[in-house]
Motif scaffolding. Structure first.
Motif, PDB file in Angstrom:
ATOM      1  N   ASN A  57       0.838  -1.196   0.000  1.00 25.62           N
ATOM      2  CA  ASN A  57       0.000   0.000   0.000  1.00 25.62           C
ATOM      3  C   ASN A  57       0.870   1.241   0.000  1.00 25.62           C
ATOM      4  O   ASN A  57       2.101   1.157   0.061  1.00 25.62           O
ATOM      5  N   ALA A  58       0.267   2.412  -0.024  1.00 22.65           N
ATOM      6  CA  ALA A  58       1.009   3.663  -0.137  1.00 22.65           C
ATOM      7  C   ALA A  58       1.902   3.902   1.074  1.00 22.65           C
ATOM      8  O   ALA A  58       3.024   4.410   0.947  1.00 22.65           O
ATOM      9  N   ALA A  59       1.431   3.508   2.240  1.00 19.31           N
ATOM     10  CA  ALA A  59       2.191   3.804   3.460  1.00 19.31           C
ATOM     11  C   ALA A  59       3.439   2.937   3.576  1.00 19.31           C
ATOM     12  O   ALA A  59       4.447   3.355   4.167  1.00 19.31           O
ATOM     13  N   ASP A  60       3.413   1.738   3.013  1.00 21.25           N
ATOM     14  CA  ASP A  60       4.506   0.793   3.251  1.00 21.25           C
ATOM     15  C   ASP A  60       5.467   0.679   2.084  1.00 21.25           C
ATOM     16  O   ASP A  60       6.402  -0.128   2.130  1.00 21.25           O
ATOM     17  N   VAL A  61       5.298   1.466   1.046  1.00 18.07           N
ATOM     18  CA  VAL A  61       6.102   1.247  -0.143  1.00 18.07           C
ATOM     19  C   VAL A  61       7.574   1.494   0.129  1.00 18.07           C
ATOM     20  O   VAL A  61       8.445   0.725  -0.301  1.00 18.07           O
TER      21      VAL A  61
END
Length: 966
Positions: A57-61
């Motif tokens: 997801n966007a937070a973990d990229v």
């Protein structure tokens, strides 16, 4: 948001990534989704053996990348909101652009690709400005082949440099737009098809120079110009029907369907010629400009000109008339003398007397066109020495210098030993036929240049992968599923839709183009799903990398109409030649020619039956005069009410009448349909200004298409000839009837002459003999009165015998005359004087003559003529000795003879009547005569083709004139 890449880290990391890809032979993709879960795109990519896919997801990229994930490319969806909101604003910066921007800010050199399900205005420029490697528009449910190719291109380093990105950012132009346009520019950039590409807002996204030239635009059309504004401000002033253009485009823009084609008439000015354009438009279904339209403008000016010329040619074409013999000729081989009739003399501009009497063959070659003489000689030599038959067409000049085409045919005549004696032949004027053939050939050549362009389809073939991408128009033409064609299909699938007769040659042309490079252009037929066969023209270009063909792009044009027109023209030429040959066949009767015309018409029109119908509109009568084909209800001689036939619609109609399908056109209840004829084409036959009937063709099977203009014109040509032939036949019948009457009249005259010379003269001789016998035996017993009565009786019988002899001579002028041969009039004059010697001496007359010519005539009759005129001149001399003079004067094409005296003369008002039989100006008591002599003179002169008249004044003498052709 422009950022510089970490130049120090780029080579090492790029080399390491490439090495790692080679080791595992797959491309590892980290895919950023809204929740980090799989989507249809990630699932599809996993199924592709070229990729290894993981999601986040966007937070973990960034954590994924910091943890040492072995990633070749980061791909992110643009919409990363879990609630699927489509609000363009994103306060927390978690849209795909922001995520990939953070990857770039972290000095990562991993390629990145942004994927958007929606076409968001300005998004490609924003993404590339943020450092994203590439952008892909992928609607939900679409395949991932385009995305896969972009990922592989990004990983391979096929991405814009920082300078290029900066330049693209400054220009505001989106690189993905350039990629989208590449196919259009390859195919249409330099083509003769004008192109506008419109976006979904109706603004101009791209236009080629061709469309600017067509409309005479003196500057490039700016991108982003609203099409409606362009039409109003620039185009409407350049077309004939501005309202029609605006209305037509408005109708197009109200629907997403492909547009019905319409024509645009562009006016001429200093910077543009007059032009006719054909407009076609189809919606753009995918890509950057999905929702927009592709507008195509074809220059059909040449086709319009050809159509106009064909109409004018049709109007100028006159009926093909029966080309009978123009003249006949005979060539005697032993003397090389050619004789010909007067008709041939006129065509050759020669003296008729020379051609009739004969001249050396070289004289007949003088009027032959210099360029044709050698070939005519060669044909004559070949006929004499080998074939025995001569045939040649060549040009001749007549006396006025006018040039005409003639067809000359002859046959060699041999003696019993096989020796060639002479050649007999005939000449036919073929000037009109040669002119029409030349016009038709020129029309054909112009039509071969003009191409009727149909619907357009485009293709893009990845040669390496053997994958052909095609648009919906091409897929529909080939009978393929448009969705499958957009995804890509093997070349063999497209080849299977090509007509079997063209498939091998088309494949050979494709292979040759791949091997040699350059442009591809080939015509062939395709078979659609509904078995419809269409002709197409394919044009394309091959791209090479390292000497290998990698890409083959191009476009198709539907040329079915052009091919149909070419085939129609060839058929028309063939059948017109057949028509002319039948019409000019001098060896066939009118009836045989009609039969051949009916058969030819059936072949040309593709029907089974042809008819020549005689009608009587007042009597409601229909009669089959001639017929081709066998039908259970029709035969020659059949009679029927006119009202029960299709011919009733033809009578009085100058344009004829035709039916393609009787049932479909509302004739199912018509009595004419009761005969089972489902299609019909007929024209009115007019003879001497009155309706004779119809010349028509029919079949029991309906036609798929109406009769074409060319077919109707051909039928009208045959109809006109039939009418002309009937007029000739009617005139010939009248001539034959008149000749028959004349022959019967001559027979009666001959019988009368026989009676006059035998039966009538015998009683007169008896009367004269017995009266004279009475005088000799009883003369002494008769008184003076009785002797006077006897003299009257003898004199009356003698005069009656003279009258009978005169009538006999008069009646035999035309029936028992000798052939007309060269006659020396000097000798005729000498014999006249000799025969009248006694009368001349008794009257002390002076008879003289000028030198007289030689003419063609009957010497015996000319002697009678001159003797009668000189005798009359001596007889009517008055009291003075007669003075008579004979002269001749050449005037144009005739000799004018005169016999002048100085006698008593006559009233000029009565000079016309004296040539009538038994017409006399004096009594027999005043002057002897029977009143027949001058009538005989007139009959003789008329037999020789001349005229006779007299000029006189009382007391001033008379002059008698007569003419004989020179």
């Amino acid at each position: 948001m422009t950022r510089e890449r970490d130049a120090a880290r780029t080579p090492d990391r790029a080399n390491r990534s490439a090495r790692q890809r080679r080791e595992r032979d797959t491309t590892r993709v980290l895919f950023v989704t809204a929740d980090g879960d799989d989507t249809d795109a990630t699932t599809a990519l996993r199924a592709d053996s070229r990729f290894t896919v993981s999601t986040t997801n966007a937070a973990d990229v960034l954590d994924e990348l910091d943890d040492g994930a072995n990633v070749d490319c980061v791909v992110s969806e643009y919409r990363l909101d879990s609630d699927d909101s489509h609000d363009d604003s994103d306060d927390d910066g978690n849209d795909g652009v922001a995520v990939l921007s953070r990857v770039v800010d972290d000095s990562r050199t991993i390629p990145s690709v942004l994927v958007s399900a929606d076409a968001v205005s300005g998004l490609p420029a924003e993404a590339l400005s943020a450092g994203v490697t590439d952008y892909v528009h992928r609607p939900p449910g679409d395949g991932v082949e385009l995305l896969a190719r972009r990922i592989l291109s990004a990983v391979a380093g096929d991405v814009p440099t920082a300078d290029e990105l900066a330049e693209e950012g400054d220009s505001g132009r989106e690189p993905s737009v350039e990629r989208y346009r590449s196919l259009a520019e390859d195919v249409f950039g330099e083509s003769d098809v004008g192109v506008f590409v419109l976006d979904d807002a109706g603004d101009v996204a791209w236009a080629n120079r061709t469309v600017e030239t067509y409309f005479g635009l003196d500057e490039t059309v700016p991108e982003g110009w609203e099409m409606a504004e362009l039409v109003t401000d620039r185009l409407e002033a350049r077309v004939v029907d501005a309202d029609g253009l605006a209305g037509g485009l408005a109708d197009v823009y109200r629907t997403d369907d492909p547009a019905e084609e319409f024509e645009i008439h562009v006016t001429s000015s200093e910077n543009r010629p007059e032009r006719y354009l054909q407009y076609r438009s189809q919606p753009i279904e995918s890509g950057e400009y999905a929702g927009g339209r592709l507008e195509l403008y074809y220059d059909v000016s040449e086709r319009k000109r050809q159509e106009r010329e064909l109409r004018e040619t049709k109007e100028r074409l006159e009926v093909a008339t029966e080309a009978g013999s123009l003249g006949t000729w005979t060539w005697e081989f032993d003397t090389d003398v050619v004789t010909a009739d007067q008709s041939l003399a006129a065509a050759y501009g020669m003296d008729p007397e020379t051609t009739v009497s004969g001249a050396h063959i070289e004289e007949f070659f003088e009027p032959v066109h210099e360029a044709d003489r050698e070939e005519v000689w060669r044909s004559l030599d070949e006929a004499v020495e080998e074939t025995g038959e001569f045939a040649a067409e060549y040009r001749v000049r007549d006396g006025s210098g006018d040039v005409s085409w003639v067809s000359s045919r002859g046959e060699v005549e041999y003696d019993e030993d096989g020796e060639a004696l002479r050649m007999n032949g005939a000449l036919t004027d073929v000037t009109d036929r040669r002119r029409r053939e030349r016009e038709l050939q020129e029309t054909k050549e112009r039509l071969e240049v003009a191409m009727t362009v149909g619907s357009v389809g485009t293709w893009d073939w990845n040669v390496t992968e053997d994958e052909v991408l095609a648009d919906a128009a091409l897929a529909d033409l080939f009978g393929l599923d448009p969705a499958d064609a957009r995804e890509g299909m093997p070349l063999e699938t497209f080849l299977s839709s090509i007509h079997p007769d063209d498939r091998r040659e088309t494949k050979r042309e494709i292979d040759a183009t791949l091997a040699s490079g350059g442009s591809f252009e080939h015509e062939y037929r395709v078979v659609s799903a509904d078995e419809t066969v269409r002709w197409v023209l394919a044009r394309g270009e091959v791209e090479f990398e390292d000497g290998e063909a990698v890409r083959f792009t191009g476009a198709l044009s539907d040329i079915t109409k052009r091919k149909r027109a070419e085939r129609e023209l060839e058929e028309s030429q063939f059948y017109l030649r057949e028509l002319y040959e039948i019409a000019s066949d001098t060896g066939s009767t009118f009836e045989k020619k009609v039969d051949r015309f009916l058969q030819l018409g059936c072949d040309r029109l593709g029907v089974d039956y042809g008819f020549l119908i005689e009608v009587d509109e007042e009597a409601d009568a229909f009669n089959v005069a001639a017929m081709y084909g066998t039908h259970e209800k029709f035969h020659e001689g059949l009679s029927a009410p006119l009202r029960d036939t299709y011919c009733k619609h033809v009578v009085g109609s100058p344009s004829g009448f035709s039916i393609r399908d009787a049932v479909a056109e509302g004739f199912a209840d018509d009595p004419a349909y009761g005969s089972g004829l489902s299609c019909y084409l007929g024209s009115e036959v007019v003879v001497d200004g009155e309706t004779f009937g119809t010349f028509c063709f029919a079949d029991t099977t309906p036609r798929d298409d109406p009769f074409t203009d060319a077919e109707q014109t051909f039928a009208e040509l045959m109809t006109e000839w039939v009418g002309y032939g009937l007029e000739r036949r009617r005139a010939q019948a009248e001539i034959e009837a008149t000749v028959e009457k004349l022959e019967r009249s001559n027979d009666r005259l001959e019988r009368f002459a026989y009676v006059a010379s035998h039966d009538l003269t015998e009683p007169l001789r008896m009367v004269s003999s017995y009266v004279q016998l009475l005088e000799r035996r009883y003369g002494d017993e008769l008184d003076e009165d009785a002797r006077e009565f006897v003299d009257y009786a003898v004199d009356g019988a003698d005069r009656m015998r003279e009258m009978i002899d005169g009538l006999l001579t008069y009646s035999r002028v035309d029936t028992q005359g000798n052939p007309l041969e060269p006659t020396e009039m000097d000798l005729v004059f000498d014999r006249t004087v000799s025969n009248l010697e006694l009368a001349i001496e008794e009257s002390d007359a002076t008879v003289t003559a000028d030198p007289l010519p030689t003419v063609r005539g009957d010497e015996t009759q000319l002697l009678t003529l001159l003797q009668n005129l000189v005798s009359n001149a001596v007889r009517y001399s008055g009291d003075d000795p007669p003075v008579v003079h004979v002269a001749a004067d050449r005037r144009d094409d005739e000799w004018v003879f005169s016999v002048r005296d100085e006698g008593i003369g006559m009233d000029p008002d009565r000079t016309d009547g004296i040539f009538q039989i038994f017409e006399r100006l004096h009594t027999s008591a005043e002057y002897e005569g029977t009143g027949i002599g001058l009538a005989v003179c007139r009959s003789i002169v008329e037999r020789h083709g001349g005229r006779i008249w007299a000029e006189s004044e009382p007391g001033a003498g008379s002059t008698f004139f007569f003419t004989i052709p020179a």
